[in-house]
Design a protein around this motif. Structure first.
Motif: not given
Length: 201
Positions: A100, A126, A130, A137
């Motif tokens: 991402l 985040l 992940q 990421i």
């Protein structure tokens, strides 16, 4: 990370296309687990995003349409919005990308980047994504104006950003018009910085 116009976005797209295609990133770093990639470029229009992707694919002799490369088309997306984070989680669950790319971090929130508590909450969200979706990421971020001892210390804002990263890549312009890429890894020795050159075809 890097200063403006240091080709941070190009490097991010190169990484996304390498993962989606299975081709070596920058022609030298093998992709061990290729798969779909999901990208969001907050500062570029959709035609510009497509043009950039097509340019990298042309240089790599890859057919863009053949890749499992997906683009977030929302006109606005914020990591400090619970609604947007839920939509991102649903998208990750559906597509299951290997990578991402979010570019740049400063356009993806309205928090104080120097406030460790505020940034810690965003980064924790985040990290949870992940791990939950087993996705790498890539955050594109700006560097401080002053020089730093390491790539991670050059990142602007709270030191939590540096602590959060597993790998930090720093792009810098050289006097001869090329770029120098420095990489720092949480659990491996750092390679020597090496030069890159952006070539149009």
């Amino acid at each position: 990370g890097g200063h403006p116009k240091s080709c941070k976005s190009w490097l991010g797209l190169e990484m996304a296309i390498a993962v989606a295609s299975g081709r070596p990133c920058l022609g030298r770093f093998q992709v061990e687990q290729p798969g779909p990639a999901l990208v969001y470029l907050a500062e570029d229009s959709l035609p510009m995003v497509r043009a950039r992707l097509a340019s990298v694919c042309e240089a790599r002799e890859i057919e863009l349409a053949s890749l499992g490369l997906h683009v977030i088309t929302a006109p606005c997306f914020r990591l400090d919005s619970s609604v947007d984070c839920h939509k991102l989680a649903v998208t990750l669950d559906r597509l299951r990308p290997r990578l991402l790319l979010l570019d740049p971090l400063v356009r993806l929130h309205r928090l104080d980047e120097n406030n460790a508590q505020e940034m810690s909450g965003l980064l924790s969200e985040l990290r949870e994504m992940q791990r939950r979706f087993n996705v790498a990421i890539v955050l594109v971020h700006h560097a401080r104006k002053r020089t730093a001892a390491s790539p991670g210390e050059a990142l602007r804002g709270s030191s939590d950003l540096y602590a959060w990263t597993d790998v930090t890549a720093h792009m810098a312009r050289t006097p001869d018009g090329q770029f120098l890429l420095s990489v720092e890894h949480r659990s491996a020795p750092a390679p020597y910085p090496f030069p890159l050159k952006l070539v149009s075809r």
